[in-house]
Each structure stands twice: as structure tokens, then as C-alpha cells.
Design a protein around this motif. Structure first.
Motif, PDB file in Angstrom:
ATOM      1  N   UNK A  28      46.949  41.375  53.796  1.00  0.00           N
ATOM      2  CA  UNK A  28      46.068  41.690  54.937  1.00  0.00           C
ATOM      3  C   UNK A  28      45.088  40.552  55.219  1.00  0.00           C
ATOM      4  N   UNK A  29      44.626  39.898  54.136  1.00  0.00           N
ATOM      5  CA  UNK A  29      43.717  38.751  54.321  1.00  0.00           C
ATOM      6  C   UNK A  29      44.465  37.607  54.994  1.00  0.00           C
ATOM      7  N   UNK A  30      45.690  37.382  54.522  1.00  0.00           N
ATOM      8  CA  UNK A  30      46.452  36.253  55.077  1.00  0.00           C
ATOM      9  C   UNK A  30      46.768  36.470  56.557  1.00  0.00           C
ATOM     10  N   UNK A  31      46.993  37.724  56.916  1.00  0.00           N
ATOM     11  CA  UNK A  31      47.273  38.022  58.328  1.00  0.00           C
ATOM     12  C   UNK A  31      45.986  38.144  59.150  1.00  0.00           C
ATOM     13  N   UNK A  32      44.862  38.061  58.444  1.00  0.00           N
ATOM     14  CA  UNK A  32      43.529  38.235  59.050  1.00  0.00           C
ATOM     15  C   UNK A  32      43.346  39.615  59.683  1.00  0.00           C
ATOM     16  N   UNK A  33      44.088  40.596  59.140  1.00  0.00           N
ATOM     17  CA  UNK A  33      43.819  41.991  59.521  1.00  0.00           C
ATOM     18  C   UNK A  33      42.573  42.482  58.784  1.00  0.00           C
ATOM     19  N   UNK A  34      42.295  41.883  57.623  1.00  0.00           N
ATOM     20  CA  UNK A  34      41.058  42.182  56.894  1.00  0.00           C
ATOM     21  C   UNK A  34      40.243  40.898  56.841  1.00  0.00           C
ATOM     22  N   UNK A  35      38.944  41.008  57.202  1.00  0.00           N
ATOM     23  CA  UNK A  35      38.079  39.820  57.241  1.00  0.00           C
ATOM     24  C   UNK A  35      36.781  40.092  56.471  1.00  0.00           C
ATOM     25  N   UNK A  36      36.898  40.387  55.170  1.00  0.00           N
ATOM     26  CA  UNK A  36      35.675  40.697  54.414  1.00  0.00           C
ATOM     27  C   UNK A  36      34.827  39.442  54.207  1.00  0.00           C
ATOM     28  N   UNK A  37      33.522  39.654  54.132  1.00  0.00           N
ATOM     29  CA  UNK A  37      32.634  38.508  53.843  1.00  0.00           C
ATOM     30  C   UNK A  37      32.629  38.191  52.356  1.00  0.00           C
ATOM     31  N   UNK A  38      32.921  39.223  51.549  1.00  0.00           N
ATOM     32  CA  UNK A  38      32.933  38.989  50.104  1.00  0.00           C
ATOM     33  C   UNK A  38      34.064  39.778  49.455  1.00  0.00           C
ATOM     34  N   UNK A  39      34.743  39.141  48.511  1.00  0.00           N
ATOM     35  CA  UNK A  39      35.736  39.845  47.694  1.00  0.00           C
ATOM     36  C   UNK A  39      35.110  40.139  46.343  1.00  0.00           C
ATOM     37  N   UNK A  40      35.203  41.408  45.939  1.00  0.00           N
ATOM     38  CA  UNK A  40      34.620  41.833  44.657  1.00  0.00           C
ATOM     39  C   UNK A  40      35.794  42.082  43.714  1.00  0.00           C
ATOM     40  N   UNK A  41      36.021  41.150  42.820  1.00  0.00           N
ATOM     41  CA  UNK A  41      37.238  41.170  42.002  1.00  0.00           C
ATOM     42  C   UNK A  41      37.068  42.094  40.797  1.00  0.00           C
ATOM     43  N   UNK A  42      37.774  43.242  40.842  1.00  0.00           N
ATOM     44  CA  UNK A  42      37.712  44.199  39.721  1.00  0.00           C
ATOM     45  C   UNK A  42      39.023  44.183  38.939  1.00  0.00           C
ATOM     46  N   UNK A  43      39.844  43.176  39.217  1.00  0.00           N
ATOM     47  CA  UNK A  43      41.197  43.129  38.643  1.00  0.00           C
ATOM     48  C   UNK A  43      41.236  42.918  37.147  1.00  0.00           C
ATOM     49  N   UNK A  44      40.132  42.439  36.570  1.00  0.00           N
ATOM     50  CA  UNK A  44      40.155  42.183  35.126  1.00  0.00           C
ATOM     51  C   UNK A  44      39.034  42.918  34.389  1.00  0.00           C
ATOM     52  N   UNK A  45      38.543  43.993  34.999  1.00  0.00           N
ATOM     53  CA  UNK A  45      37.488  44.767  34.313  1.00  0.00           C
ATOM     54  C   UNK A  45      38.049  45.382  33.038  1.00  0.00           C
ATOM     55  N   UNK A  46      37.286  45.305  31.980  1.00  0.00           N
ATOM     56  CA  UNK A  46      37.756  45.901  30.720  1.00  0.00           C
ATOM     57  C   UNK A  46      37.584  47.415  30.739  1.00  0.00           C
ATOM     58  N   UNK A  47      38.489  48.104  30.048  1.00  0.00           N
ATOM     59  CA  UNK A  47      38.390  49.562  29.914  1.00  0.00           C
ATOM     60  C   UNK A  47      38.729  50.300  31.194  1.00  0.00           C
ATOM     61  N   UNK A  48      39.423  49.639  32.107  1.00  0.00           N
ATOM     62  CA  UNK A  48      39.728  50.223  33.424  1.00  0.00           C
ATOM     63  C   UNK A  48      41.207  50.621  33.511  1.00  0.00           C
ATOM     64  N   UNK A  79      44.108  61.704  32.166  1.00  0.00           N
ATOM     65  CA  UNK A  79      43.113  60.852  32.825  1.00  0.00           C
ATOM     66  C   UNK A  79      43.640  59.426  32.910  1.00  0.00           C
ATOM     67  N   UNK A  80      43.608  58.900  34.113  1.00  0.00           N
ATOM     68  CA  UNK A  80      44.182  57.581  34.355  1.00  0.00           C
ATOM     69  C   UNK A  80      43.098  56.680  34.923  1.00  0.00           C
ATOM     70  N   UNK A  81      42.857  55.557  34.264  1.00  0.00           N
ATOM     71  CA  UNK A  81      41.889  54.596  34.798  1.00  0.00           C
ATOM     72  C   UNK A  81      42.394  54.040  36.117  1.00  0.00           C
ATOM     73  N   UNK A  82      41.493  53.889  37.083  1.00  0.00           N
ATOM     74  CA  UNK A  82      41.931  53.413  38.409  1.00  0.00           C
ATOM     75  C   UNK A  82      42.516  52.011  38.346  1.00  0.00           C
ATOM     76  N   UNK A  83      42.152  51.245  37.288  1.00  0.00           N
ATOM     77  CA  UNK A  83      42.693  49.887  37.155  1.00  0.00           C
ATOM     78  C   UNK A  83      44.042  49.830  36.462  1.00  0.00           C
ATOM     79  N   UNK A  84      44.636  50.982  36.201  1.00  0.00           N
ATOM     80  CA  UNK A  84      45.944  51.028  35.531  1.00  0.00           C
ATOM     81  C   UNK A  84      47.035  50.488  36.447  1.00  0.00           C
ATOM     82  N   UNK A  85      47.821  49.571  35.928  1.00  0.00           N
ATOM     83  CA  UNK A  85      48.922  48.992  36.732  1.00  0.00           C
ATOM     84  C   UNK A  85      50.085  49.987  36.790  1.00  0.00           C
ATOM     85  N   UNK A  86      50.854  49.890  37.858  1.00  0.00           N
ATOM     86  CA  UNK A  86      52.020  50.779  37.997  1.00  0.00           C
ATOM     87  C   UNK A  86      52.946  50.658  36.788  1.00  0.00           C
TER      88      UNK A  86
END
Ligand SMILES: Cc1cc2nc3c(=O)[nH]c(=O)nc-3n(C[C@H](O)[C@H](O)[C@H](O)COP(=O)(O)OP(=O)(O)OC[C@H]3O[C@@H](n4cnc5c(N)ncnc54)[C@H](O)[C@@H]3O)c2cc1C
Length: 287
Positions: A40-60, A71-78
Motif C-alpha cells: 500500500x505504501x509503494x502504491x501510495x494508497x497509504x501515506x503515513x507520516x510515521x511508521x511505528x515498527x512493532x514487528x520485532x517486539x518481544x513477547x508479542x 490466547x494468541x499474541x497479535x504479533x504471532x506469525x501465520x
């Protein structure tokens, strides 16, 4: 195309994440696995001013049983979910859906939270969460709130999350001893989004369906609940008559559009057939 310029922050934990969201949630976007957001960013359909990277949060990233819930942590990969014996044992519909999502690359990066928050009506997990009557936990610096999966999807790519909230946990009621759960997906080829998907979760007692949950993928503006079909099954013996009525009602709940994947009429009939097959399997009948 290249994305527009944006600031990048990588909070170290959830407390810092919600503080940043409180300040910049309106203009920012959470980045988890990036599988939906980066295109979406590459297509410029999304134009956020800031990206908040939660991809490597521990315990997620976790899948565990607590009380009567998975109970499934929201950061759980498929991929993590697809390989989880705990999910297989306690949430059969979810375990059936996880390996059918996309391809191994997407499953290794994409998260459960990102998938649900993205709210693609063709996403597989939303239907499973609806069928299983799951809850979602949202966190902001105002505290936690629990949202029902059935009330979470408000429109295509739109959820009940506020701009300063993030999804932190998914809570799926444990399938009891004789529970049945399935996810059936029609796709043009492996790795494709669903032409139609059907999630069925039943609480069974000696041939009688105590409660039923049915969620539908890619046949409406959001993942849909087939409420009338669920009502038709609840407290009823799973015989041919009940199965026919419920599958017809599930097809009526679908509101598909015609596209390259098939006509609306075809998709509605696939819903009917998939619900019928799942119910026959649950009832121990031949197809
Ligand atoms: C080639 C391809 C095939 C695919 N096929 C399928 C398929 O068959 N079935 C299917 O269901 N999906 C499919 N997908 C979609 C894929 O499942 C999602 O892209 C992925 O799961 C999104 O998770 P992510 O962590 O990458 O989210 P991101 O792309 O990082 O984020 C997606 C959105 O969610 C928000 N977000 C992320 N995490 C959170 C959070 N914890 N709380 C609140 N908001 C959050 C982001 O801000 C963004 O708006 C496919 C994707 C690709 C690229």
C-alpha cells in the motif's frame, strides 16, 4: 513506485508503542510484518507520516491456553500458528485455516494482528474468529478494552480500533471435547486469496448441535456471520433437514459480487455446498 517519505520509529515495548500512538496515532501506521502495508505504501494508497515498527517486539508472539481460552499474541506469525500443536488441539477451525493463508513467504512475515487489523473482506482469519466467537484485546494509553470479533469488522479495511489503539491479543474460546471446527477455502491456485471461504465451529453433544458459529470469507463487504444459519442449528439434531436448512440460510447471508473469480450466484452456491459439507462431516455423514 517508491513510497512517499515517512518517519520511522521502533518502540522497544508495548508501553512505548501506546505512548507513540497517543501522540501520533492519527498520522501514523503500525508496521508489523508489512505484507499488506508495504504494497500500500509503494502504491501510495497509504501515506503515513510515521511508521511505528512493532514487528520485532518481544513477547508479542505466543499461542497458549489460559483458562477456557486460547490466547494468541497479535504479533504471532501465520507460520507459527500453522505449526502450533496447541492451536491444533484447541482451535481446529483456526488450525485448518492457518496453513491455507497465502504462501510460505507471507506466512513467515505476516502476523495474526496485522491480518485482522487490515480487515480485508477476503482475509481468512476474520471468518474463523467470527465462527469461533473470539474476542480481541485492544490496548492504548487509556488501558485495555475487549472487542468481540463479531463487532470488529465495520467495513472493507475498516475496524472498530481507534487510531491510538493496537491489537495485542486474540482470545479464542477452547473447543470442548466433542467440538467440530473446519475451514474450507476455494482458491484459484495455492497461495491465492479466497474465492469463497467458510469457517464452521460447532459444539456437539451426541449428534445434537448445542451451539453453532459460521463465518464467511470474500462474500461481502466484511467477513460475515451467517447468523440465521447458526440459529437454525442451535439445539438441533444434525440431520439432513437441519443441514439443508442451515446451508440454505448461510448462502442467503452471503452478499457476493461478481468478479474475475466467479459470478455472485456461483459464490453463493459455493457457500451453500461448503456449509453443507462441513455439517455432514460434523454429523459423521457421507458427502
Ligand atoms: C501475496 C499475498 C497473498 C496473500 N494471501 C492471503 C490469503 O490467502 N489469505 C489471507 O487471509 N491473507 C492473505 N494475504 C494477506 C496477509 O495475510 C496479510 O498481508 C498479513 O497477514 C498482514 O499482516 P502483517 O503483519 O504483514 O501486517 P502489516 O502489513 O504490517 O499491517 C497491515 C495493517 O494492519 C495494521 N496493524 C498491524 N499490526 C497491528 C496491530 N497489532 N494492531 C493494530 N493494527 C495493526 C497496520 O498498521 C496496517 O494497517 C496475502 C498477502 C500477500 C502479500
Amino acid at each position: 513506485m517508491l513510497p512517499a517519505a515517512f518517519d520511522y520509529v521502533r518502540p522497544s515495548d508495548l508501553t512505548e508503542t501506546v505512548q507513540i500512538l497517543a501522540q501520533r496515532g492519527d498520522e501514523g501506521k503500525l508496521l508489523a510484518g508489512g505484507q499488506s502495508l508495504i504494497p500500500l505504501l509503494k502504491l501510495r494508497f497509504a501515506l503515513p507520516e510515521v511508521l511505528i515498527d512493532i514487528g520485532r517486539l518481544e513477547g508479542f508472539e505466543y499461542v497458549r491456553v489460559e483458562g477456557e481460552q486460547l490466547r494468541i499474541g497479535a504479533g504471532t506469525r501465520h507460520a507459527f500458528l500453522a505449526a502450533s500443536p496447541v492451536a491444533r488441539e484447541h482451535a481446529p477451525a483456526l488450525a485448518a485455516a492457518a496453513p491455507q493463508i497465502a504462501d510460505p513467504i507471507v506466512r513467515n512475515w505476516g502476523t495474526i494482528g496485522g491480518s485482522l487489523a487490515h480487515a480485508d473482506p477476503a482475509g481468512d482469519l476474520g471468518s474463523v474468529m467470527i465462527a469461533a466467537n473470539s474476542d480481541f484485546v485492544a490496548l492504548s494509553n487509556r488501558g485495555e478494552r475487549v472487542l468481540r470479533a463479531r463487532e470488529f469488522f465495520e467495513g472493507p479495511f475498516t475496524t472498530a480500533l481507534a487510531p491510538d489503539e493496537l491489537l495485542v491479543e486474540i482470545r479464542v474460546p477452547l473447543a470442548r471435547g466433542r467440538a467440530f471446527g473446519s475451514y474450507s477455502k476455494l482458491e484459484r491456485k495455492i497461495g491465492d486469496f479466497a474465492t469463497v471461504g467458510v469457517a464452521v465451529c460447532l459444539d456437539m453433544d451426541d449428534g445434537t448441535c448445542r451451539t453453532a458459529g459460521i463465518g464467511l470469507t470474500a462474500v461481502g463487504a466484511t467477513n460475515l456471520e451467517a447468523r440465521e444459519a447458526e440459529v437454525a442449528l442451535s439445539g438441533r439434531r444434525l440431520d439432513n433437514e437441519a443441514i439443508e436448512e442451515a446451508s440454505r440460510r448461510a448462502a442467503d447471508a452471503a452478499d457476493p459480487t461478481s468478479d474475475l473469480r466467479g459470478s455472485a450466484e456461483y459464490k453463493r452456491d459455493v457457500v451453500r455446498v461448503y456449509v453443507q459439507r462441513a455439517l455432514k462431516q460434523a454429523g459423521g455423514m457421507n458427502r
